[in-house]
Scaffold this active site. Structure first.
Site, PDB file in Angstrom:
ATOM      1  N   HIS A   1      -8.599 -13.218 -24.496  1.00  0.00           N
ATOM      2  CA  HIS A   1      -8.153 -14.011 -25.654  1.00  0.00           C
ATOM      3  C   HIS A   1      -8.357 -13.222 -26.960  1.00  0.00           C
ATOM      4  CE1 HIS A   1      -9.474 -17.618 -22.989  1.00  0.00           C
ATOM      5  NE2 HIS A   1      -8.157 -17.541 -22.933  1.00  0.00           N
TER       6      HIS A   1
ATOM      7  N   LYS B   1      -7.754 -30.271 -17.577  1.00  0.00           N
ATOM      8  CA  LYS B   1      -8.533 -29.276 -16.852  1.00  0.00           C
ATOM      9  C   LYS B   1      -9.951 -29.783 -16.779  1.00  0.00           C
ATOM     10  CE  LYS B   1      -6.437 -24.894 -18.277  1.00  0.00           C
ATOM     11  NZ  LYS B   1      -6.649 -23.645 -18.984  1.00  0.00           N
TER      12      LYS B   1
ATOM     13  N   ARG C   1      -0.361 -12.766 -18.607  1.00  0.00           N
ATOM     14  CA  ARG C   1      -0.870 -11.836 -17.593  1.00  0.00           C
ATOM     15  C   ARG C   1       0.228 -11.605 -16.562  1.00  0.00           C
ATOM     16  NH1 ARG C   1      -6.002 -15.517 -17.247  1.00  0.00           N
ATOM     17  NH2 ARG C   1      -4.302 -16.860 -17.941  1.00  0.00           N
TER      18      ARG C   1
ATOM     19  N   SER D   1     -10.640 -17.565 -17.866  1.00  0.00           N
ATOM     20  CA  SER D   1     -11.823 -18.400 -18.102  1.00  0.00           C
ATOM     21  C   SER D   1     -12.294 -19.025 -16.799  1.00  0.00           C
ATOM     22  CB  SER D   1     -11.492 -19.507 -19.106  1.00  0.00           C
ATOM     23  OG  SER D   1     -11.102 -18.966 -20.332  1.00  0.00           O
TER      24      SER D   1
HETATM   25  P1  ADP Z   1      -4.425 -22.666 -21.559  1.00  0.00           P
HETATM   26  O1  ADP Z   1      -3.946 -22.556 -22.956  1.00  0.00           O
HETATM   27  O2  ADP Z   1      -3.290 -22.633 -20.575  1.00  0.00           O
HETATM   28  O3  ADP Z   1      -5.416 -23.760 -21.336  1.00  0.00           O
HETATM   29  P2  ADP Z   1      -6.329 -20.525 -21.944  1.00  0.00           P
HETATM   30  O4  ADP Z   1      -7.061 -21.313 -22.948  1.00  0.00           O
HETATM   31  O5  ADP Z   1      -7.186 -19.870 -20.905  1.00  0.00           O
HETATM   32  O6  ADP Z   1      -5.196 -21.312 -21.208  1.00  0.00           O
HETATM   33  O7  ADP Z   1      -5.520 -19.358 -22.646  1.00  0.00           O
HETATM   34  C1  ADP Z   1      -4.833 -19.477 -23.864  1.00  0.00           C
HETATM   35  C2  ADP Z   1      -3.745 -18.428 -23.920  1.00  0.00           C
HETATM   36  O8  ADP Z   1      -4.296 -17.129 -23.710  1.00  0.00           O
HETATM   37  C3  ADP Z   1      -2.669 -18.589 -22.829  1.00  0.00           C
HETATM   38  O9  ADP Z   1      -1.434 -18.172 -23.374  1.00  0.00           O
HETATM   39  C4  ADP Z   1      -3.121 -17.629 -21.743  1.00  0.00           C
HETATM   40  O10 ADP Z   1      -2.052 -17.196 -20.944  1.00  0.00           O
HETATM   41  C5  ADP Z   1      -3.685 -16.498 -22.598  1.00  0.00           C
HETATM   42  N1  ADP Z   1      -4.668 -15.711 -21.859  1.00  0.00           N
HETATM   43  C6  ADP Z   1      -5.690 -16.137 -21.091  1.00  0.00           C
HETATM   44  N2  ADP Z   1      -6.378 -15.108 -20.562  1.00  0.00           N
HETATM   45  C7  ADP Z   1      -5.743 -13.968 -20.987  1.00  0.00           C
HETATM   46  C8  ADP Z   1      -5.939 -12.562 -20.768  1.00  0.00           C
HETATM   47  N3  ADP Z   1      -6.905 -12.112 -19.977  1.00  0.00           N
HETATM   48  N4  ADP Z   1      -5.078 -11.695 -21.363  1.00  0.00           N
HETATM   49  C9  ADP Z   1      -4.075 -12.164 -22.144  1.00  0.00           C
HETATM   50  N5  ADP Z   1      -3.831 -13.463 -22.389  1.00  0.00           N
HETATM   51  C10 ADP Z   1      -4.652 -14.360 -21.829  1.00  0.00           C
END
Ligand code: ADP
Length: 161
Positions: A17, A41, A90, A128
């Site tokens: 992130h 979630k 990803r 995460s």
């Molecule tokens: P969500 O928003 O689907 O609940 P997250 O909070 O984990 O998911 O992630 C927020 C954003 O960051 C999403 O666009 C997710 O694809 C992206 N993201 C999560 N992990 C990574 C990573 N390792 N590299 C790049 N982008 C990521």
């Protein structure tokens, strides 16, 4: 001035992130990190904790602010005056979901663009959910999250078990 919104549940924030944040601030004048408080979630951290962990993680980056929100992401984007929603992609898994969500968002709020940034190869496998599993099983997560997040994970898992 183009303001962008980077929304997510960030439960908790990872280096993946943070990488997207540090690259997005090079493209947009201002970046709002929106911590979505009610994702469908199983959450480990409360919204206040997720916001605090994120604030500390991006404290060294200027032109960024962190805010919690609980409504439709495009509505929050409009409140922030953000024209762009930034998401991270990803290699596997993310594309279909992001594509679907972007099409839905376009229908609901055609004036807002969704822009996806490819993950840094180094963080391709960082999620995460996976790191929560690793931490829960006693593995070291320091490679994937800042120190304060690793500490918060240990404290949370230790006190909830
Ligand atoms: P969500 O928003 O689907 O609940 P997250 O909070 O984990 O998911 O992630 C927020 C954003 O960051 C999403 O666009 C997710 O694809 C992206 N993201 C999560 N992990 C990574 C990573 N390792 N590299 C790049 N982008 C990521």
């Amino acid at each position: 001035m183009t303001i962008a919104l980077y929304p997510g549940s960030f439960d908790p924030v990872t280096y993946g992130h943070i990488d997207i944040v540090s690259r997005a601030v090079e493209v947009f004048e201002e970046l709002v990190i929106g911590v979505f408080t009610i994702p469908r979630k199983n959450l480990l951290f409360t919204s206040e904790e997720r916001v605090e962990l994120m604030k500390k993680a991006v404290g060294h980056i200027s032109n960024v602010r962190v805010e919690a929100y609980a409504d439709l992401t495009v509505n929050f984007a409009k409140r922030c005056n953000a024209k762009v929603i930034v998401r991270g992609l990803r290699m596997s898994g993310d594309f279909e979901g992001e594509f679907e969500m972007a099409l839905m968002n376009k229908k609901v709020a055609p004036e807002i663009e969704v822009m996806c940034m490819m993950t840094n190869a180094q963080y391709q496998f960082v999620s995460s959910s996976l790191l929560k599993e690793v931490a829960e099983l006693g593995g070291c997560v320091e490679h994937f999250v800042p120190k304060h997040v690793a500490t918060a994970l240990r404290e949370k898992l230790y006190t909830t078990q």
